[in-house]
Design an enzyme around this catalytic site. Structure first.
Site, PDB file in Angstrom:
ATOM      1  N   LYS A 192       0.855  -1.208   0.000  1.00 14.82           N
ATOM      2  CA  LYS A 192       0.000   0.000   0.000  1.00 14.82           C
ATOM      3  C   LYS A 192       0.878   1.241   0.000  1.00 14.82           C
ATOM      4  CE  LYS A 192       0.859   1.329   4.468  1.00 14.82           C
ATOM      5  NZ  LYS A 192       1.675   2.502   4.835  1.00 14.82           N
ATOM      6  N   PRO A 252       9.639  -4.424   0.172  1.00 13.83           N
ATOM      7  CA  PRO A 252      10.722  -4.084   1.097  1.00 13.83           C
ATOM      8  C   PRO A 252      10.177  -3.947   2.521  1.00 13.83           C
ATOM      9  CG  PRO A 252      10.688  -2.585  -0.794  1.00 13.83           C
ATOM     10  CD  PRO A 252       9.478  -3.447  -0.910  1.00 13.83           C
ATOM     11  N   ALA A 280       9.917  -2.773   6.584  1.00 11.04           N
ATOM     12  CA  ALA A 280       9.999  -1.542   7.366  1.00 11.04           C
ATOM     13  C   ALA A 280      10.214  -0.351   6.438  1.00 11.04           C
ATOM     14  CB  ALA A 280      11.108  -1.630   8.426  1.00 11.04           C
ATOM     15  N   ALA A 281       9.415  -0.294   5.378  1.00  6.72           N
ATOM     16  CA  ALA A 281       9.612   0.704   4.320  1.00  6.72           C
ATOM     17  C   ALA A 281       8.407   1.630   4.170  1.00  6.72           C
ATOM     18  CB  ALA A 281       9.893   0.002   3.000  1.00  6.72           C
ATOM     19  N   GLY A 282       7.367   1.429   4.984  1.00  6.63           N
ATOM     20  CA  GLY A 282       6.170   2.273   4.872  1.00  6.63           C
ATOM     21  C   GLY A 282       5.178   1.753   3.850  1.00  6.63           C
ATOM     22  N   LEU A 283       5.392   0.500   3.402  1.00  5.93           N
ATOM     23  CA  LEU A 283       4.540  -0.074   2.347  1.00  5.93           C
ATOM     24  C   LEU A 283       3.589  -1.143   2.880  1.00  5.93           C
ATOM     25  CD1 LEU A 283       7.332  -0.323  -0.376  1.00  5.93           C
ATOM     26  CD2 LEU A 283       5.450   1.346  -0.304  1.00  5.93           C
ATOM     27  N   GLY A 302       4.082  -4.139   4.272  1.00  6.68           N
ATOM     28  CA  GLY A 302       4.343  -5.535   3.928  1.00  6.68           C
ATOM     29  C   GLY A 302       3.907  -6.546   4.990  1.00  6.68           C
ATOM     30  N   GLY A 303       4.388  -6.377   6.201  1.00  6.74           N
ATOM     31  CA  GLY A 303       4.072  -7.328   7.281  1.00  6.74           C
ATOM     32  C   GLY A 303       2.579  -7.368   7.569  1.00  6.74           C
ATOM     33  N   SER A 350       0.156  -6.628   5.473  1.00  5.17           N
ATOM     34  CA  SER A 350      -0.540  -7.228   4.355  1.00  5.17           C
ATOM     35  C   SER A 350      -0.403  -8.750   4.404  1.00  5.17           C
ATOM     36  CB  SER A 350       0.029  -6.695   3.035  1.00  5.17           C
ATOM     37  OG  SER A 350      -0.712  -7.177   1.958  1.00  5.17           O
ATOM     38  N   ASP A 367      -2.313  -1.354  10.737  1.00 10.37           N
ATOM     39  CA  ASP A 367      -2.521  -1.327   9.280  1.00 10.37           C
ATOM     40  C   ASP A 367      -3.179  -2.593   8.734  1.00 10.37           C
ATOM     41  OD1 ASP A 367      -1.389   1.126   8.987  1.00 10.37           O
ATOM     42  OD2 ASP A 367       0.491   0.422   8.104  1.00 10.37           O
TER      43      ASP A 367
HETATM   44  O1  C5P Z   1      -0.045  -0.883  15.341  1.00  4.49           O
HETATM   45  P1  C5P Z   1       1.371  -1.107  14.965  1.00  4.49           P
HETATM   46  O2  C5P Z   1       1.978  -2.272  15.705  1.00  4.49           O
HETATM   47  O3  C5P Z   1       1.598  -1.186  13.503  1.00  4.49           O
HETATM   48  O4  C5P Z   1       2.137   0.183  15.450  1.00  4.49           O
HETATM   49  C1  C5P Z   1       3.544   0.206  15.610  1.00  4.49           C
HETATM   50  C2  C5P Z   1       3.908   1.401  16.472  1.00  4.49           C
HETATM   51  O5  C5P Z   1       3.693   2.612  15.745  1.00  4.49           O
HETATM   52  C3  C5P Z   1       3.094   1.546  17.723  1.00  4.49           C
HETATM   53  O6  C5P Z   1       3.646   0.786  18.774  1.00  4.49           O
HETATM   54  C4  C5P Z   1       3.198   3.030  17.986  1.00  4.49           C
HETATM   55  O7  C5P Z   1       4.436   3.340  18.566  1.00  4.49           O
HETATM   56  C5  C5P Z   1       3.204   3.630  16.595  1.00  4.49           C
HETATM   57  N1  C5P Z   1       1.859   4.040  16.142  1.00  4.49           N
HETATM   58  C6  C5P Z   1       1.285   5.174  16.681  1.00  4.49           C
HETATM   59  N2  C5P Z   1       0.043   5.569  16.260  1.00  4.49           N
HETATM   60  C7  C5P Z   1      -0.610   4.878  15.305  1.00  4.49           C
HETATM   61  C8  C5P Z   1      -0.028   3.726  14.728  1.00  4.49           C
HETATM   62  C9  C5P Z   1       1.212   3.340  15.171  1.00  4.49           C
HETATM   63  O8  C5P Z   1       1.871   5.831  17.552  1.00  4.49           O
HETATM   64  N3  C5P Z   1      -1.802   5.296  14.890  1.00  4.49           N
END
Ligand code: C5P
Length: 297
Positions: A13, A97, A99-102, A104-105, A107, A139
């Protein structure tokens, strides 16, 4: 005969907008983001295991294969909640990739929920899976829907939107670089965040374009913002150089999620192909498109 094997794609995404509203008492950030599924992703093969074991095999050695893997966590959660005694062998081919903002994990985890729901014939509705998804990560829920959708709350509340007009998409990130999402959120620059109004305006425009063939990408692009971008750039200053390089090529990059991937949209594939060829030795580049979905009439 029900299928005992299936293959499913776990798409990447991008975030067309991402606005942070405030920090919540539970430590998460309240946000509004429009997410867009891409026509590119990981592949998951699943096979029922009659002995009731759950196993994940991944082609990428740096992915945790044990219980820390979000895809395996998703399978264990589904098994525990709805399918005791059922087993499966999951084979994950990584293309997105990490931890890239896409996404992956996330999805991969959503694809496991959807795939095992089918393989194990659980007949669960998206709302049931959404409950599990929210417990796995902010996500994950989006990927149960895909297409174009608004995510609110900490990201787990999904409202499908009219499909974003079909576009070619160039993804560019520094090779081998990852950004930790929690770290980017901790580094958030409150003085640089927008006013929380861009996403709503973007959605209004998207709705106007829903039945039109004449799309003005520049008008949509004006409303595309990412409040996490200044923090990501501060943590990985080479992103400034990458952004400048893309801008010098006449492109308008935006960070996806917590980065470090920049994406560029265009209806002109040649323009993006030229950038792809120019950047491919120095950066990790992927040329793809928005996922085509048939709109429900
Ligand atoms: O929910 P997820 O495990 O993907 O989030 C990873 C980390 O990103 C959270 O532990 C938090 O530190 C940060 N996060 C946040 N606010 C969000 C989503 C993620 O602070 N809305």
């Amino acid at each position: 005969m029900p299928a005992t094997k299936l293959n499913i794609q776990a798409p990447a995404k991008i975030n067309l907008t991402l606005e942070i509203l405030y920090r919540r008492n539970d430590g998460f950030h309240q946000l509004e983001t429009v997410m867009q599924e891409l026509d590119f992703g990981d592949m998951l093969s699943m096979e029922e295991d009659p002995r009731g074991n759950l196993q994940l095999i991944c082609d990428y050695p740096l992915i945790p294969a044990g219980k820390d893997n979000l895809a395996l966590k998703a399978a264990l959660l589904l098994q525990e909640r709805y399918a005791p005694g059922r087993g499966a062998r999951l084979i994950l081919i990584k293309k997105i990739p990490m931890a890239a903002g896409l996404g992956g994990g996330s999805s991969d985890a959503a694809a496991v929920l959807k795939g095992l729901n089918e393989l194990w014939q659980l007949k669960l509705q998206t709302e049931d899976l959404q409950d599990l998804a929210a417990g796995l990560g902010s996500d994950v829920a989006f990927f149960l829907y895909g297409g174009t959708a608004l995510a609110r709350g900490r990201g787990e509340l999904i409202e499908p939107l009219p499909a974003f007009p079909p576009m070619h998409v160039l993804l560019v990130l520094p090779q081998g670089k990852e950004l930790s999402t929690p770290l980017v959120y901790r580094t958030l620059m409150w003085d640089k965040i927008k006013n929380g109004q861009y996403t709503a305006a973007f959605i209004r425009l998207l709705e106007q374009y829903a039945h039109s063939k004449n799309v003005d990408l520049a008008e949509l692009r004006e409303l595309m913002v990412n409040d996490l971008e200044p923090a990501a750039v501060a943590l990985l200053p080479e992103l400034n150089l990458l952004k400048g390089t893309l801008q010098q090529m006449g492109l308008k990059p935006l960070l996806s999620g917590s980065g470090p991937t920049f994406f560029v949209l265009s209806q002109d594939v040649e323009k993006l192909r030229f950038a792809y060829e120019t950047l491919k030795t120095a950066y990790h580049v992927i040329l793809t498109s928005t996922a085509a979905r048939l709109e429900k009439s």
